[in-house]
Structures are given as structure tokens and as C-alpha cells.
Design a protein around this motif. Structure first.
Motif, PDB file in Angstrom:
ATOM      1  N   TYR A 198     -67.684  54.804 -22.581  1.00  0.00           N
ATOM      2  CA  TYR A 198     -67.182  55.490 -23.765  1.00  0.00           C
ATOM      3  C   TYR A 198     -67.144  54.459 -24.884  1.00  0.00           C
ATOM      4  N   THR A 199     -66.834  54.891 -26.111  1.00  0.00           N
ATOM      5  CA  THR A 199     -66.941  53.954 -27.228  1.00  0.00           C
ATOM      6  C   THR A 199     -65.883  52.859 -27.192  1.00  0.00           C
ATOM      7  N   ASN A 200     -64.884  52.984 -26.349  1.00  0.00           N
ATOM      8  CA  ASN A 200     -63.892  51.916 -26.238  1.00  0.00           C
ATOM      9  C   ASN A 200     -63.550  51.580 -24.780  1.00  0.00           C
ATOM     10  N   ILE A 241     -60.075  49.120 -25.061  1.00  0.00           N
ATOM     11  CA  ILE A 241     -59.297  48.787 -26.251  1.00  0.00           C
ATOM     12  C   ILE A 241     -58.793  50.099 -26.845  1.00  0.00           C
ATOM     13  N   ILE A 258     -71.617  52.673 -31.951  1.00  0.00           N
ATOM     14  CA  ILE A 258     -70.216  52.378 -32.283  1.00  0.00           C
ATOM     15  C   ILE A 258     -69.538  51.510 -31.213  1.00  0.00           C
ATOM     16  N   ALA A 259     -70.000  51.591 -29.963  1.00  0.00           N
ATOM     17  CA  ALA A 259     -69.392  50.754 -28.917  1.00  0.00           C
ATOM     18  C   ALA A 259     -69.598  49.269 -29.235  1.00  0.00           C
ATOM     19  N   GLN A 260     -70.778  48.927 -29.768  1.00  0.00           N
ATOM     20  CA  GLN A 260     -71.025  47.524 -30.138  1.00  0.00           C
ATOM     21  C   GLN A 260     -70.178  47.111 -31.335  1.00  0.00           C
ATOM     22  N   ASN A 311     -67.259  48.351 -32.044  1.00  0.00           N
ATOM     23  CA  ASN A 311     -65.894  48.209 -31.519  1.00  0.00           C
ATOM     24  C   ASN A 311     -65.699  46.873 -30.803  1.00  0.00           C
ATOM     25  N   ALA A 335     -63.187  43.975 -31.816  1.00  0.00           N
ATOM     26  CA  ALA A 335     -62.199  43.520 -30.827  1.00  0.00           C
ATOM     27  C   ALA A 335     -62.116  41.999 -30.844  1.00  0.00           C
ATOM     28  N   PHE A 374     -58.459  40.847 -32.255  1.00  0.00           N
ATOM     29  CA  PHE A 374     -57.506  40.357 -31.266  1.00  0.00           C
ATOM     30  C   PHE A 374     -57.471  38.830 -31.166  1.00  0.00           C
TER      31      PHE A 374
END
Lengths: 419, 136
Positions: free
Chosen positions: A374-376, A418, B77-79, B81, B85, B89
Motif C-alpha cells: 500500500y502507499t504507506n 508510516i 506515491i509510495a516512493q 512517501n 519519511a 522522521f
């Protein structure tokens, strides 16, 4: 002196930060703060029970052929508060396996940031130790493809945070950005001795600086850090008394001269590293090399390096990782017992183990897969095969005098997220 | 003929799905239009200010976020994110403030001279905003 120094540092830096934060947060409107988090749930196992695998000496629990979740599992929360355009506060606390005070040692970030200008940031408080390319985001497994940062490289720096100040200046150069950072502070980390597995305070002034250049797919970093421990290793006082005992010196002539070798206090450590990362969205590669110069036989000079190459296939990333670490430990002669007394023989063996069994001689190859479900959320699996040379298992947890295997397989499965 | 009609229908659907996105700022911000690289630098946290020196406050919106970053960086979008991160963080910088839709972005833009966000281009006309870049 030292027992007063650490509380003083905490009073001078952390407590004003917390007071300042409590005052400021009172004035903050609801829309100006956010809570974010990250976590990993991972299970790790090896094919031996002779030595234990962990990330580094900040951890109390290792895994063997009895599998466990301690090395990589963690859950972190981060509170960010924007007081205005130029003043921000960040606090991060992580539930994880870390030696010592569970609340204080897991308080990873607690700093105020001031954007002095569009290109200059000044931070003060508790910050992540920025030694290598991935040092200050080692806990964020979702941010990298592996299960954990390369063991040979990042296992050598168990110090995760320090209390102090840093200045970060950015320059736009040739369609890229050069970031220059200098920092100074005091590290008050609690670690586990190896050998011995005893909790001790590792307190040290720390200063350093680095240059990072980012351009399109590339990120390179040149870094230097100086650390000067001011605390003794556990059992130093008792060991010192034994080594300076007249009777012991009659039985083991000259053993008192080895007293300074039993501690890292007032020694100097210099970390120098160069690293680079490439990521064009499909291919990703990362490599680093480092040299540590130390004048303590308990923490001998060492060099380490790794290379990782990965390829993305839609939501699946396949990667390989090669790592190597080698220390330059000089064997120090420990006087043999003149008298056939088992107690003197035991002292000889203990001192010999303590100052001559700190070597790192380790190589590994890893193959792994990351699936961005998933996207996170990402699911990972990794197999690592380690070759450990003679007197080379310092990055592993040792159990007494059990012989060290020269090959170990480590399997890991994890779930990162996350929010 | 049936295949041709089906093809046209699918093409129309695809054209509607990939909307043109307008990158916008406050009408009082005298920033001239940005290049794609400058938009990337601002939204990826590399640049904290507009080229005219105005401090930039960035806004994301959940409705268009995936399409916006896909068009801007050619990455899923996963990349994006995972990238944020790392920065977020480690305490290096904060990501854009997340809003929900075009209307909430327009409202935030109109209230802050240094605000920068993105909306569907078809909602950009007749608004007191300045368009800095069109993502196609």
C-alpha cells in the motif's frame, strides 16, 4: 566529576527545551501541530546459538536460532509544532529494544528549529547522530529497502542521539543543492558492554560536520565526526584495583601497565566517511566507506564499507547488499601467570579477553525483497549470510567463552508502515 | 467499428482521469511563473522560499496528491512517501501541510501570501490566485 556532568547536560539542554516547549505549546493553535508515526514489526532468526545477532550494542536482546522480534521491531511517534514560519519544534519517541532508561534513551528527537534565513537552519536540543548517510533515519525502516541498515557499517555506531546544537546551510549549485552542516554536543547513551553484557553509560562530547550534495537522482555525503568518551567502561574500578594489586603483579609481572587499556575514557575516536546513493525510480544503489581511527584497544581502529544495488518492478523491489568490516586490532601481550594458581590464570584470561577480543572481521551478502503493498505499508524479507573471521565477532552478542562460528545465516521478515 | 468506439470511450475516460493540475500561489505574491524543477524543489523540501525570496508554505491535498507527484516526479506515491519519511522522521524538514480538496487549498492560498499549492486547472479560473505552473 562525570556523574555530575550528565545530569548537568540534561539540565542545561533538555529541561529548558521541555520547559520552553510547554510554554510555547500553550500558545499554539490546533491547526499548527501534527502527530505522525512509523513502525516495524519484524521477526529475525539465525542458524546458531553460539552468538547472538543484533543491530548494535544499544540493544539488550539478540536473536539466535530461537527467533525473536527485538532487533528490528519498533514503534515511533513524532509531534511537530509550527509556532510560526521560522520557529518549529519536533519531538520523537520510539518504543524499541534499547539499553538503559526506557523513557530517556528512547527519546530520539527533542529540538527547536529556527529558520534563520531561507537557507540557514539552526537546531538545538536532542538530535539524531549524523555520522553516515543513513545514521539519522536508521529507525525508519520504511524509508530504505533493507530490513535494517548494513550491519558491518551501522553496527559500529550504537550512539543514536546527542544533545547539542547544529547549523545547516544550503547552497544552490549547478541545479543541485549543497548542504553544509556542523554540529556539537554531548552524547549520553546507555550501551551494553561486549564482552560482559553489562549496562554502562557512554558519555562523550561529540563534534562533527558533513557536506551533502544532491542532484537529480544522486546524493553524496562526506562526513567527519570526533568523539571523546569521558566515562569508564563497566567494572573498570574493580579491574583497576586487581591489576594494581601487589600480589597480582608478583604473579603476573607488569600487568598493572595494562590498566589504561581497560577503559575508553579520555580516548579519541575519529570517524571519516564518504557515501553516495542513486535512485532514478527504477534502479537504486547505495555505497559507503568509512574509517574509524581510535587510540583505545577496546575500540580498535577499523574500516568498513558496503554496496547495495536494487531494481524496482512496479511495487516489488529486489535488492542485494554486500558488506565488509575489518578492525586493525594489535595483539597486546598479557603477562602469563608465574604461579600455578587458578585465580591468577583466570585474571590473565579475563584481561586477555577484554583487551584482545574486540576485533571486527565480518563480511556478508544479503538478498532481499520489498513489496509496497500500500502507499504507506511495505512487507520485506531478507536473507543474509555472514562470514566471521577469527576474533571478528565484536558486532555480535557473545555468550561467555562459547567458540564463535565462522558462518551464520540470518533470516528476517518484516512489516513496515508510516502514518 | 465497435472496437473504435470502445477505444474512443476509453481515451475520453483516460483524458478525464489525468487532470491538468495548476500550481498556484497568493495573488499578492509577485513571483513570476516557476519552472518544473523549481516546483519540484519546493514540493520535495529542497527549497524553502520562492525565487523572489518570499518564504514558501507548501500545501498538499489528498484528492490530487497521487496524480500531482506522479506527474511532477514520474514516481508513484509510495516512493514519495518513503522519501518524506526519511526527511521528516530524521527531523530535517517538514512535508507540505495536507488539506483535503481544491476549495481548502484555494482558501489557504488566499489567506497566506507565501502559500503554494495545487488544484485542478478547471477550478483555477475566476479565482483570486496566481498560477505559477501547469502540470500536463
Amino acid at each position: 566529576m562525570q556523574q555530575y556532568l550528565t545530569p548537568l547536560i540534561k539540565k542545561a539542554i533538555l529541561y529548558p527545551f521541555i520547559s520552553c516547549f510547554l510554554c510555547l505549546v500553550h500558545t499554539v493553535q490546533a491547526s499548527e501541530w501534527s502527530i505522525k508515526g512509523f513502525g516495524s514489526l519484524s521477526i529475525v532468526g539465525t542458524d546458531t546459538n553460539a552468538i547472538g545477532f543484533y543491530r548494535d550494542r544499544s540493544q539488550t536482546k539478540s536473536v539466535t536460532n530461537a527467533w525473536g522480534i527485538a532487533p528490528d521491531s519498533r514503534f515511533g511517534l513524532q509531534l511537530d509544532v509550527n509556532f510560526n514560519e521560522t520557529l518549529q519544534m519536533t519531538t520523537q519517541w520510539i518504543a524499541r529494544n534499547h539499553a538503559g532508561d526506557f523513557f530517556e534513551q528512547n527519546l530520539e528527537l527533542a529540538f527547536m528549529r529556527w529558520h534563520a534565513s531561507n537557507s540557514l537552519n539552526i537546531r538545538a536540543g536532542r538530535m539524531g547522530t549524523d555520522v553516515f548517510l543513513a545514521s539519522d533515519y536508521r529507525n525508519i525502516s520504511y524509508a530504505y529497502p533493507w530490513m535494517r541498515p548494513p550491519h558491518e557499517f551501522y553496527g559500529t555506531i550504537p550512539v543514536y542521539h546527542y544533545d547539542g546544537i547544529d547549523l545547516i546551510k544550503r547552497y544552490a549549485i549547478y541545479n543541485g543543492y549543497l548542504t553544509a552542516k556542523i554540529f556539537a554536543g554531548f552524547s549520553s547513551n546507555q550501551l551494553i558492554s561486549n564482552p560482559g553484557n553489562k549496562l554502562f553509560d557512554f558519555n562523550a562530547p561529540i563534534v562533527g560536520g558533513n557536506l551533502t550534495y544532491e542532484h537529480r537522482y544522486w546524493r553524496t555525503k562526506l562526513s567527519y565526526v570526533f568523539v571523546h568518551p569521558v566515562t569508564d567502561t563497566p567494572g573498570f574500578d574493580a579491574g583497576s584495583k586487581i591489576l594494581n594489586n601487589t600480589l597480582v603483579n608478583l604473579a603476573l609481572p607488569g600487568i598493572n601497565k595494562l590498566t589504561p587499556y581497560l577503559t575508553t575514557k579520555n580516548t579519541n575516536m575519529h570517524f571519516i566517511s564518504l557515501g553516495g546513493a542513486y535512485d532514478n525510480g527504477v534502479w537504486l544503489a547505495q555505497a559507503e566507506a568509512a574509517y574509524l581511527h581510535s587510540d583505545s584497544p577496546l575500540f580498535p581502529a577499523q574500516t568498513s564499507a558496503y554496496l547495495s544495488i536494487g531494481r524496482r518492478f512496479d511495487t516489488i523491489t529486489l535488492y542485494t547488499l554486500l558488506g565488509i568490516a575489518h578492525s586493525f586490532a594489535n595483539y597486546i601481550d598479557v603477562p602469563e601467570a608465574r604461579l600455578p594458581n587458578p585465580e591468577f590464570q583466570q585474571i590473565h584470561e579475563l584481561v586477555d579477553t577484554f583487551i584482545n577480543q574486540n576485533g571486527i572481521n565480518e563480511q556478508s551478502i544479503s538478498l532481499g525483497v520489498r513489496w509496497d503493498v500500500y502507499t504507506n505499508i511495505a512487507i520485506k524479507a531478507q536473507w543474509s549470510h555472514f562470514w566471521i573471521g577469527k576474533n571478528g565477532a565484536q558486532l555480535w552478542q557473545k555468550f561467555g567463552t562459547t567458540p564463535t562460528p565462522n558462518k551464520v545465516n540470518v533470516w528476517s521478515f518484516g512489516f513496515d508502515f508510516i502514518f | 467499428m465497435k472496437n473504435f468506439i470502445l477505444g474512443c470511450f476509453l481515451f475520453c475516460l483516460a483524458s478525464q482521469a489525468i487532470a491538468e493540475i495548476a500550481v498556484i500561489t497568493n495573488v499578492q505574491n509577485n513571483q513570476v511563473p516557476l519552472t518544473r524543477l523549481q516546483v519540484q524543489d519546493i514540493f520535495m523540501g529542497r527549497m524553502r522560499a520562492f525565487p523572489n525570496g518570499q518564504f514558501a508554505t507548501t500545501y498538499d491535498q489528498t484528492t490530487l496528491r497521487d496524480d500531482f507527484y506522479q506527474q511532477l516526479t514520474q514516481r508513484p506515491i509510495a516512493q514519495i512517501n518513503a522519501y518524506w519519511a526519511r526527511l521528516m522522521f530524521s527531523g530535517q524538514t517538514s512535508p507540505p501541510i495536507k488539506l483535503t480538496d481544491d476549495q481548502s487549498v484555494i482558501k489557504a492560498i488566499q489567506e497566506n501570501i507565501g502559500a503554494i499549492g495545487y488544484i485542478n486547472k478547471k477550478n483555477a479560473s475566476h479565482q483570486a490566485i496566481r498560477i505559477l505552473f501547469i502540470l500536463k
